[in-house]
Enzyme design. Sequence first.
Site, PDB file in Angstrom:
ATOM      1  N   CYS A  92      -0.960  -1.243   3.390  1.00 22.48           N
ATOM      2  CA  CYS A  92      -0.010  -1.808   2.431  1.00 22.48           C
ATOM      3  C   CYS A  92       0.904  -0.712   1.875  1.00 22.48           C
ATOM      4  O   CYS A  92       1.744  -0.200   2.576  1.00 22.48           O
ATOM      5  CB  CYS A  92      -0.752  -2.561   1.329  1.00 22.48           C
ATOM      6  SG  CYS A  92       0.317  -3.609   0.363  1.00 22.48           S
ATOM      7  N   HIS A 222      -4.556  -6.216   4.172  1.00 22.80           N
ATOM      8  CA  HIS A 222      -5.587  -5.384   3.546  1.00 22.80           C
ATOM      9  C   HIS A 222      -6.937  -5.570   4.232  1.00 22.80           C
ATOM     10  O   HIS A 222      -7.707  -6.452   3.839  1.00 22.80           O
ATOM     11  CB  HIS A 222      -5.738  -5.766   2.070  1.00 22.80           C
ATOM     12  CG  HIS A 222      -4.640  -5.281   1.196  1.00 22.80           C
ATOM     13  ND1 HIS A 222      -4.676  -4.049   0.575  1.00 22.80           N
ATOM     14  CD2 HIS A 222      -3.465  -5.836   0.842  1.00 22.80           C
ATOM     15  CE1 HIS A 222      -3.568  -3.881  -0.132  1.00 22.80           C
ATOM     16  NE2 HIS A 222      -2.813  -4.947   0.010  1.00 22.80           N
ATOM     17  N   GLU A 224      -9.587  -3.961   3.802  1.00 25.51           N
ATOM     18  CA  GLU A 224     -10.712  -3.756   2.869  1.00 25.51           C
ATOM     19  C   GLU A 224     -11.012  -5.021   2.073  1.00 25.51           C
ATOM     20  O   GLU A 224     -12.053  -5.136   1.443  1.00 25.51           O
ATOM     21  CB  GLU A 224     -10.421  -2.561   1.948  1.00 25.51           C
ATOM     22  CG  GLU A 224      -9.482  -2.812   0.782  1.00 25.51           C
ATOM     23  CD  GLU A 224      -8.004  -2.844   1.151  1.00 25.51           C
ATOM     24  OE1 GLU A 224      -7.665  -2.878   2.359  1.00 25.51           O
ATOM     25  OE2 GLU A 224      -7.167  -2.859   0.217  1.00 25.51           O
TER      26      GLU A 224
END
Lengths: 261, 790
Positions: A92, A222, A224
Amino acid sequence: MICILRAPGTNCDIETKFCVETFGIEAKIVHVNRFIEGKEKLNDYLGLIIPGGFSYGDRIRSGAILAKILTEKLKKDIKDFIKDEKPILGICNGFQVLVEAGMLPFSRKLAVSLALAENDSAKFEDRWVYLKNVNRGKCIYTKGIDVAFIPVAHKEGKIILPIGEEEKFLKKLIEEDQIVFRYAKNDGKPADGEYPYNPNGSFYDIAGICNEDGTIFGLMPHPERAFLGIHYPDWRLKSREWGDGYVIFKNMIDYIKKKGF
Amino acid sequence: MLVEVNGKGVYETIDIVNAGDEDLIKISRLRQLALNLDEMRKIKNYFQKLGRNPTDVELETIAQTWSEHCAHKTFKSTIIYEENGKREEVVLFKFIKDVTKELNYPWLFSVFEDNAGIVDFKDDYAIAFKVETHNHPSAIEPFGGAATGVGGVIRDILGVWGEPIACTNVLCFGNLDYSYTKLPKGIKHPKFIFTYVVAGIGSYGNNFGIPNVNGAIIFDEGYVGNPLVYCGCIGIVKKSRYARKIKAGDCILIVGGRTGRDGLHGVTFASTELSEDAEEVFYTAVQIGDPIEEEKIKRAVLAIRDKGLASGITDLGGGGLSSAICEQAHNYGLGAVVHLDRVHLKFENMKPWEIWISESQERMLIAVPKENLKEVCEILESEDVEFSNIGEFTGDKKIRIFFNGIKVAELDVDFLFDIPKRNLKAVYKPNRNLKEPKIKPKDDYSEDILNLIAMPNIASREPVVRTYDHEVKAMTIIKPYMVSPSDAAVLKPLYDSWQGIVVSNGINEYGKIDTYHMAASAIDEAIRNNIAVGGRRIALLDNFCWGSPENEENLAKLVRAAKACYEVAKAYGVPFISGKDSLYNESVLGSVNPTLLISALGIIPDVRKAVTSDFKESGSMIYILGTTRDELGGSQYYKMLGYLGKNVPKVYPDSAKRTFEKLTEAIDMGIVSACHDISDGGLAIALAEMCFSGIGAEISLERVPTDENLEDYKILFSESNSRFIVEVKEKYREEFEEVMKGSVFSLIGRTKKEKIVEIKGRNSRTVLEIKELKENWEKGLERYYEKNVE
């Protein structure tokens, strides 16, 4: 040890550290100022992750200030890091930094050749998107992934190529196998610019790209946040032990272990 | 009126000692002090005894400390309350506090005392929760007002040494299609306010990096003049690092953003009614936010916390340095010496009183023992956080303020916190003009349901929620929009534990009919939303937004609402841990709708057992839990038809408690596939939302438990409290019914493969396609973005 680089406004560092450490490798969150002060050495790390957030408030342009710090104040360290083919992952805002630093898509010269512009919707949007892995094998991070389901959360994620030379530029990226993720429909077919499958209007539905060596990878989604099965919005309907983000981090760690830096 | 300028032009003294009553009132008004005559007289007496006049700094300090915003005078005063000719003396705050005191749970770590309520979580970890309002600033400058509302409440969490992990926001606006020609001068259009409030919240939260996980939006004419912006924040506290031990000699550090003229008189502004010229008079009262500054402060504060270097902390919010330092001194029985010239400033030439009460954002006050000062400074520097060491706490219970060595104020802490009580009177007059509408029953309610699901108060908030990052930190396990809309958010705050936090809220429009039942219903909704996903051990926060309490009728409504808080929360065994009141929400359009937001904080032992509201498979049993009554007063169905009604939903705690407890048991057994609370729009809307997974449903209204014979539309659209729809797989049918025994529940139908919702009533049959329902629901709010209003 892996370095998770932060600057004022970085805000996805802790969950990113958790992802890395799941694989039994230590991650350290380091403020960029520590490198500038010389208290930390980039060389001491096996890999670098620039996580999401709003570094320096995204003033001037998203990621621009941190990018300038990397390419001006830490130029030699960064160049050595790239030359050693140590992995660099930009998520990002981290992707925005890599693009602004000229580390993507062509990392040899550190010259800016892409931009991440404001979403067509002109809004910040947090939504889950399908990603088709179109990489033919160069990118070390996405091996084993076909269609991934991972959220985006950004306002400036629309990839634009040099105006007037889009097709030529695109052709080169495809030829060099540097396109990694394309926004897709749930069946894996390209979004073809259709909102909200392509959430930002990105050219050629590009969501993530890698450098010439496949060791530097930047993406707007993302990983994660799609790491555990219960991160998924439909986790009560469809059970998964790990999310697609898990594979990306695992590939990065496997690469480090294999290379034995 | 004598205004004497000292040789260096540092401060003014105000002649109050010789002022008559009229002059006192004039001084309060001209200096925007928002103090009444009794309060001004008390100040006069104090300075008469000292034999001198106050300085501007002193007068401002008193005004800040005694403001409704900081002192909550209405909530702490004794009120002579009259209802049905019966008189009693009540204290509003006591209603709230007594619940908690009487329940006295061991897991309550800190309640009503600090910047946020704190409850135990796991081992050394506790959860802090605070909800604030930022109504007045948002009415004038919605982006800045809402953004700093978020920033402010995040600092409340930092102010208890908490790590902020999630935000909530609940918003009330006028109707988006409100006529521009009807809009009075000085009031901004609801669409403008809505657009920029949402943008402000998103901007601050996203930039700071905190997920916005739970909220609500209400549109009603009663919010045109006074929009409401509730901002909440949840944080993780380490109990062993909860430093509250300031002593004389500790340094006072002001940390973070520079101090400027922004946000002068914010608290006195918040304590007055909004007038037509509010924007000009109070333009300095709205602050400017910088989330990146706050993000840096967060890092530094947490590092200082983890090393145990400080003795105390508080945020600089309403009243600026004045409130922060005076309150800390008061809490610890100390005094303070402050040098205002040492504060890092945005502008030169700020007057001492301006520095002292400025509400510039992103500032914290940290008390540091001298021996730790060096290390604290190093941490702050390493995060690029600016700070100044502006003085120290003293043992003499006096606040002494200096500017370039000149003393500009000296006040006794005891006087300052001997806050005048107001004598208040309230007489309750029930609204006798209310009546139930006569509605002709139909044989098919599909049109009604399709219209209702697109109503602004029911339609999907997804277009708003998607502009907020609700997943940053990767802790949000139940997000606002899963497959269907969620009743509550579930967070997993610790990496090495599956234990979760459950966050929900309750808010309604029943205050137009009766504030007692509004409050009772808000509590019930907040709790049942929490229960619906698997939450338990719930704690509540109350946030009242009201019209002027100087109006006896407003105050009586407030008393009734507070009474309900005591009675219902007590009956449920659920304590309040924090709260806030925002009174004086007045505009040229009158008082705001009496509104109470109840926020609920629960825990869940294992987030993997959390339940979502979408139907999972066809062929399951569909149950309704709880009794449906003729309670459509204030309902969304009546609103759609242009009625208010009279029969407001009531709470029946005994039977509700049984339902809650048994449902929790069933969820823990893992036999609940889906669960959704029934609220706005009633059974019809709850059922439709559960079908958004593409699984259809077929139910029979005759099987719905009611307390009397009800028309089909009443069963469909009643908003009776304490009800749920639950999906249970056929194989768990017996087990489920065994668990639920002793509570009111009924099998009303089954889920099915066909993507339709089929509702059989006594005199009606309604069949709807899920696709059409979902489209109407999704576009309900969006159509107002595009529609050109006049």
